[in-house]
Motif scaffolding. Structure first.
Motif, mmCIF file in Angstrom:
data_model
loop_
_atom_site.group_PDB
_atom_site.id
_atom_site.type_symbol
_atom_site.label_atom_id
_atom_site.label_comp_id
_atom_site.label_asym_id
_atom_site.label_seq_id
_atom_site.Cartn_x
_atom_site.Cartn_y
_atom_site.Cartn_z
ATOM 1 N N PRO A 279 0.809 -1.228 0.000
ATOM 2 C CA PRO A 279 0.000 0.000 0.000
ATOM 3 C C PRO A 279 0.840 1.275 0.000
ATOM 4 O O PRO A 279 0.511 2.243 -0.697
ATOM 5 C CB PRO A 279 -0.840 -0.130 1.274
ATOM 6 N N ARG A 280 1.950 1.278 0.754
ATOM 7 C CA ARG A 280 2.809 2.464 0.776
ATOM 8 C C ARG A 280 3.480 2.671 -0.581
ATOM 9 O O ARG A 280 3.588 3.792 -1.077
ATOM 10 C CB ARG A 280 3.868 2.322 1.874
ATOM 11 N N CYS A 281 3.930 1.579 -1.212
ATOM 12 C CA CYS A 281 4.562 1.690 -2.529
ATOM 13 C C CYS A 281 3.564 2.183 -3.582
ATOM 14 O O CYS A 281 3.912 3.013 -4.437
ATOM 15 C CB CYS A 281 5.137 0.337 -2.952
ATOM 16 N N VAL A 282 2.334 1.674 -3.527
ATOM 17 C CA VAL A 282 1.308 2.132 -4.472
ATOM 18 C C VAL A 282 1.000 3.599 -4.239
ATOM 19 O O VAL A 282 0.841 4.379 -5.200
ATOM 20 C CB VAL A 282 0.045 1.260 -4.334
ATOM 21 N N ALA A 283 0.912 4.013 -2.974
ATOM 22 C CA ALA A 283 0.676 5.435 -2.681
ATOM 23 C C ALA A 283 1.829 6.297 -3.200
ATOM 24 O O ALA A 283 1.599 7.386 -3.751
ATOM 25 C CB ALA A 283 0.505 5.626 -1.175
ATOM 26 N N ASN A 284 3.067 5.824 -3.048
ATOM 27 C CA ASN A 284 4.214 6.550 -3.602
ATOM 28 C C ASN A 284 4.100 6.663 -5.116
ATOM 29 O O ASN A 284 4.348 7.730 -5.696
ATOM 30 C CB ASN A 284 5.516 5.840 -3.229
ATOM 31 N N GLY A 285 3.741 5.553 -5.772
ATOM 32 C CA GLY A 285 3.607 5.584 -7.220
ATOM 33 C C GLY A 285 2.526 6.537 -7.682
ATOM 34 O O GLY A 285 2.714 7.290 -8.646
ATOM 35 N N SER B 219 4.667 4.774 -18.093
ATOM 36 C CA SER B 219 6.130 4.832 -18.124
ATOM 37 C C SER B 219 6.716 5.008 -16.726
ATOM 38 O O SER B 219 7.651 4.300 -16.335
ATOM 39 C CB SER B 219 6.580 5.968 -19.043
ATOM 40 N N HIS B 220 6.167 5.951 -15.963
ATOM 41 C CA HIS B 220 6.752 6.250 -14.657
ATOM 42 C C HIS B 220 6.260 5.306 -13.572
ATOM 43 O O HIS B 220 6.941 5.112 -12.573
ATOM 44 C CB HIS B 220 6.467 7.711 -14.292
#
Length: 282
Positions: free
Chosen positions: A75-81, A211-212
Motif C-alpha cells: 500500500p505504501r509503494c502504491v501510494a508513492n507511485g 512509463s513512470h
C-alpha cells in the motif's frame, strides 16, 4: 452484383486471416499476464509442478494476496507511485502545453531549431542522462527524496511533440478569433487549445503514467529509503527481503501493481486511440 459477390468472397478469407493473426498476437501478449495471475492464486507446491495448468487444484489466493499486502509494504509503494505519477503528469502538462502551442501556432526566430531539439530529446535513451542527473541531484541535495523521482521528468519531449502535432490540426482561424476576443496567449492555450486537444492529453497521460509507474532504473539510483520506493522497486525489495523463492505472494504483488494500469487503459482506450491517430493526421 457479381463483382460485389466476388469481392466479398475475396475479402472473407483476408478478414479471417487478419483476425487469426490478431488473436494469435494478442494471446502471446496476454499470456505472461495470465500466467502471472495464475501463479498468484497457487500454493507453493503447485508453482513448480511439472504438469502445466492455469487453474490451481488448491486455491491459495487469500494467503498470497494477504502476504503481499501485509509484508511487502505494497500500500505504501502504491501510494508513492500514485503521488509521483500525479506530480510528474501535472508538471508535464503545465509545461508541455504552452511549449507545444508556441511551436505549433507562434512564429519566432529559432522555432524550427527548438523543435529539432525536441526531436533529439525523443531519440536520446533515458539511461544516457542518468549519470548527469545523479550528479545534479547530489549537488542539489535532493537524492533519496520525492523530488529526485519527480524533477528529472517534468519536461517531456514526447509530450511536447504529441501536443504540438495535435495543435497543428486545429485551424489557425480559431486562434485568430480568440485573439480578437481579447484572450492572451496563455488563455488561448488553457481555454481553447487544451480542451480541443483533450484526446491527445489523455493519450499522453496514459503514456506518462505507464512509463513512470513501471520505471525501475531511475528509482533504483535515486532513492534508498523503502518508504520512498515506487511499486516496481518495492516489489524488488520484497523479493529480496521477504518473498525469496515464494513466488505466489510475489506474483500477487505484481498483479496488484499492474491492475490499476489495466483499469485506467480500458476506461480511456477510446480517447487514447483518438489522441494518437488525431496527431498523426497532420
Amino acid at each position: 452484383m457479381s463483382a460485389t459477390i466476388s469481392a466479398n468472397r475475396l475479402s472473407l478469407p483476408a478478414a479471417v486471416l487478419r483476425h487469426l493473426v490478431l488473436l494469435a498476437t494478442g494471446t502471446l501478449v496476454l499470456l505472461p499476464f495470465i500466467w502471472m495471475v495464475s501463479l498468484s492464486i497457487k500454493p507453493p507446491g503447485e508453482i513448480f509442478r511439472a504438469s502445466f495448468a492455469f487453474w490451481p487444484e488448491q486455491l491459495y489466493a487469500v494467503e498470497n494476496y494477504t502476504k503481499a499486502l501485509s509484508e511487502a509494504s505494497l500500500p505504501r509503494c502504491v501510494a508513492n507511485g500514485l503521488m509521483v505519477c500525479t506530480m510528474i503528469l501535472t508538471a508535464q502538462i503545465l509545461l508541455c502545453a504552452p511549449c507545444a502551442y508556441a511551436l505549433a501556432k507562434l512564429r519566432f526566430a529559432g522555432r524550427d531549431f527548438l523543435f529539432g531539439m525536441v526531436l533529439v530529446g525523443l531519440l536520446l535513451p533515458r539511461q544516457v542522462l542518468s549519470l548527469p542527473l545523479f550528479v545534479l541531484g547530489h549537488q542539489l541535495g535532493i537524492l533519496n527524496t520525492y523530488a529526485a523521482l519527480i524533477l528529472p521528468y517534468v519536461v517531456s519531449p514526447f509530450g511536447i511533440f504529441l501536443l504540438r502535432q495535435f495543435f497543428k490540426t486545429i485551424p489557425d482561424d480559431v486562434v485568430h478569433a480568440a485573439r480578437l476576443d481579447g484572450l492572451s496567449e496563455l488563455a488561448i492555450v488553457w481555454r481553447i487549445m487544451v480542451p480541443m486537444a483533450l484526446p491527445a492529453v489523455i493519450a499522453f497521460s496514459i503514456f506518462s503514467v505507464v512509463s513512470h509507474w513501471n520505471d525501475l532504473f531511475w528509482p533504483l539510483i535515486a532513492v534508498r529509503d523503502q518508504s520512498l520506493m515506487p511499486p516496481p522497486l518495492g516489489i524488488m525489495a520484497f523479493k529480496n527481503e521477504e518473498a525469496g523463492n515464494d513466488y505466489g505472494p510475489l506474483m500477487a504483488a505484481s498483479t496488484l501493481v499492474v491492475l490499476p494500469l489495466v483499469i485506467a487503459f480500458l476506461a480511456a482506450q477510446k480517447w487514447f486511440v483518438e489522441g494518437i491517430t488525431g496527431g498523426a493526421v497532420k
